[in-house]
Design a protein around this motif. Structure first.
Motif, short mmCIF file in Angstrom:
data_model
loop_
_atom_site.label_atom_id
_atom_site.label_comp_id
_atom_site.label_asym_id
_atom_site.label_seq_id
_atom_site.Cartn_x
_atom_site.Cartn_y
_atom_site.Cartn_z
N GLY A 178 0.80 -1.22 0.00
CA GLY A 178 0.00 0.00 0.00
C GLY A 178 0.84 1.26 0.00
O GLY A 178 2.07 1.23 -0.07
N ASP A 179 0.14 2.37 0.12
CA ASP A 179 0.73 3.70 0.04
C ASP A 179 1.62 3.98 1.25
O ASP A 179 1.14 4.06 2.38
N PRO A 180 2.93 4.18 1.02
CA PRO A 180 3.84 4.44 2.15
C PRO A 180 3.47 5.69 2.94
O PRO A 180 3.63 5.72 4.16
N ALA A 181 2.95 6.71 2.28
CA ALA A 181 2.60 7.95 2.99
C ALA A 181 1.47 7.69 3.99
O ALA A 181 1.46 8.27 5.08
N TYR A 182 0.53 6.84 3.64
CA TYR A 182 -0.58 6.54 4.56
C TYR A 182 -0.15 5.56 5.65
O TYR A 182 -0.33 5.82 6.83
N TYR A 183 0.43 4.43 5.25
CA TYR A 183 0.71 3.37 6.22
C TYR A 183 1.92 3.64 7.10
O TYR A 183 2.06 3.06 8.16
N GLY A 184 2.78 4.56 6.67
CA GLY A 184 3.93 4.92 7.49
C GLY A 184 3.53 5.47 8.85
O GLY A 184 4.24 5.28 9.83
N PHE A 218 11.48 -2.64 3.58
CA PHE A 218 12.76 -3.19 4.04
C PHE A 218 13.52 -3.71 2.84
O PHE A 218 12.93 -4.28 1.92
N PRO A 219 14.86 -3.54 2.84
CA PRO A 219 15.65 -4.12 1.75
C PRO A 219 15.45 -5.64 1.72
O PRO A 219 15.46 -6.29 2.76
N GLY A 220 15.17 -6.15 0.56
CA GLY A 220 15.01 -7.59 0.43
C GLY A 220 13.60 -8.09 0.69
O GLY A 220 13.32 -9.28 0.58
N LEU A 221 12.67 -7.20 1.05
CA LEU A 221 11.26 -7.58 1.22
C LEU A 221 10.53 -7.20 -0.05
O LEU A 221 10.67 -6.06 -0.52
N GLY A 222 9.79 -8.13 -0.62
CA GLY A 222 9.13 -7.79 -1.87
C GLY A 222 7.98 -8.69 -2.23
O GLY A 222 7.72 -9.71 -1.59
N VAL A 223 7.29 -8.28 -3.27
CA VAL A 223 6.25 -9.05 -3.95
C VAL A 223 6.52 -8.87 -5.43
O VAL A 223 6.66 -7.73 -5.90
N ALA A 224 6.62 -9.97 -6.15
CA ALA A 224 6.91 -9.90 -7.58
C ALA A 224 5.93 -8.96 -8.28
O ALA A 224 4.72 -9.03 -8.06
N GLY A 225 6.48 -8.06 -9.08
CA GLY A 225 5.67 -7.14 -9.85
C GLY A 225 5.24 -5.88 -9.11
O GLY A 225 4.58 -5.03 -9.70
N CYS A 226 5.60 -5.75 -7.85
CA CYS A 226 5.24 -4.55 -7.07
C CYS A 226 6.47 -3.68 -6.85
O CYS A 226 7.54 -4.20 -6.55
N PRO A 227 6.30 -2.37 -6.92
CA PRO A 227 7.42 -1.50 -6.56
C PRO A 227 7.83 -1.76 -5.12
O PRO A 227 6.97 -1.94 -4.25
N PRO A 228 9.13 -1.80 -4.82
CA PRO A 228 9.58 -2.17 -3.47
C PRO A 228 9.08 -1.24 -2.37
O PRO A 228 8.88 -1.67 -1.24
N ASP A 229 8.83 0.04 -2.69
CA ASP A 229 8.41 0.96 -1.63
C ASP A 229 7.00 0.72 -1.13
O ASP A 229 6.65 1.17 -0.03
#
Length: 166
Positions: free
Chosen positions: A114-120, A127-138
């Motif tokens: 989700g949106d980093p500005a909201y969920y932050g 986190f470096p190395g945390l991901g979902v294929a096809g999603c922007p890392p942020d």
């Protein structure tokens, strides 16, 4: 306003709300309500919370079991929706705070896309190395309850229709 567990009578309102709220987003597929239905049918909902105001469902949050890499015990939050006519009334915040309170009692952490500005504001971050294929890392974010650094693929339940599934 009351935050509570869903009841069977809430299900039609939840489906309508999820569809109505998420169709406003450009990334919406229109299938989000069916994802919730599949999670419910599979008994995969860790949390299914509604925000009720004067007898009306005005917000909804689902959390399902997830893994990060091989590490289980994560609660995947999503969807989190609020009736478009009730935005900016802290309904989403109330749902998230209750969800995190409940998940802290039983899990390793919470994760979402989700949106980093909201969920932050709730402590979620990428986190470096945390991901979902096809999603922007942020947008792939976690809130580890032990302060650790999760690494690996965020594995969703098969209801989400992704290649790797919990």
């Amino acid at each position: 306003m009351l935050i509570r567990d869903e009841t069977p009578r809430d299900i039609p309102a939840i489906s309508r709300l999820v569809t109505e709220a998420l169709l406003l987003l450009p990334q919406s597929t229109g299938t989000e309500a069916s994802i919730v239905e599949k999670l419910r049918a599979d008994g995969a909902l860790l949390l299914s919370l509604v925000a009720e105001d004067e007898g009306e469902v005005v917000g909804y949050l689902a959390a399902s079991a997830a893994r990060i890499g091989t590490q289980g015990g994560w609660g995947l939050i999503g969807p989190l929706v609020v009736s478009p006519s009730r935005h900016r009334q802290d309904i989403g915040s109330a749902l998230m705070e209750e969800a995190l309170r409940r998940l802290r009692a039983t899990g390793r952490g919470a994760a979402l896309v989700g949106d980093p500005a909201y969920y932050g504001r709730f402590g979620f971050r990428a986190f470096p190395g945390l991901g979902v294929a096809g999603c922007p890392p942020d947008v792939v974010q976690a809130l580890p309850f032990d302060g650790g650094e999760p690494r690996g693929e965020l594995i969703h339940h098969r209801a989400f229709g992704l290649d790797q599934q919990e």
